[in-house]
Design a protein around this motif. Structure first.
Motif, short mmCIF file in Angstrom:
data_model
loop_
_atom_site.label_atom_id
_atom_site.label_comp_id
_atom_site.label_asym_id
_atom_site.label_seq_id
_atom_site.Cartn_x
_atom_site.Cartn_y
_atom_site.Cartn_z
N CYS A 283 0.86 -1.19 0.00
CA CYS A 283 0.00 0.00 0.00
C CYS A 283 0.89 1.24 0.00
O CYS A 283 1.95 1.21 -0.61
CB CYS A 283 -1.00 -0.02 1.15
N ASN A 284 0.49 2.29 0.70
CA ASN A 284 1.20 3.58 0.64
C ASN A 284 2.26 3.79 1.73
O ASN A 284 2.63 4.91 1.99
CB ASN A 284 0.19 4.73 0.68
N GLY A 285 2.71 2.77 2.37
CA GLY A 285 3.77 2.93 3.37
C GLY A 285 3.31 2.76 4.80
O GLY A 285 2.19 2.33 5.07
N VAL A 286 4.18 3.14 5.73
CA VAL A 286 3.95 2.86 7.14
C VAL A 286 2.73 3.56 7.73
O VAL A 286 2.19 3.10 8.72
CB VAL A 286 5.20 3.19 8.00
N THR A 287 2.29 4.64 7.15
CA THR A 287 1.11 5.34 7.67
C THR A 287 -0.19 4.84 7.03
O THR A 287 -1.26 5.28 7.40
CB THR A 287 1.22 6.86 7.46
N CYS A 288 -0.09 3.91 6.12
CA CYS A 288 -1.26 3.36 5.42
C CYS A 288 -1.57 1.99 6.01
O CYS A 288 -0.69 1.14 6.13
CB CYS A 288 -0.95 3.24 3.93
#
Length: 91
Positions: free
Chosen positions: A74-79
């Protein structure tokens, strides 16, 4: 960007990179179609987490790729999309 082209650099995590290079991984991009169309990992399969057939599609993917590891992207650690996808796939 390099010469007007988006360049995606893979994380050099040894186990993942080894399996990816050896074609032992199937990357499932769980983001929306718009996000996928903007940029996605090379060879990624697009199965949005929002798709009502998500679980069935992942089951089919696993069946079609015996012995391969499935990695959700997905879009990285905050996703949280890839986390939710992994949790859903485990059930």
């Amino acid at each position: 960007m390099s010469g007007g082209k988006v360049v995606y650099k893979w994380p050099q995590t040894p186990p993942f990179y080894f399996f990816y290079e050896a074609n032992g991984v199937v990357i499932v991009d769980v983001r929306s179609k718009i996000e996928f169309n903007v940029i996605h990992p090379k060879k990624a399969v697009h199965i949005p987490i929002s798709n009502v057939q998500f679980t069935k599609n992942v089951e089919n993917l696993i069946r079609e790729n015996p012995g391969k590891k499935i990695v959700f992207y997905c879009n990285g650690v905050t996703c949280l999309k890839s986390y939710k996808a992994a949790q859903t796939a485990k059930k």
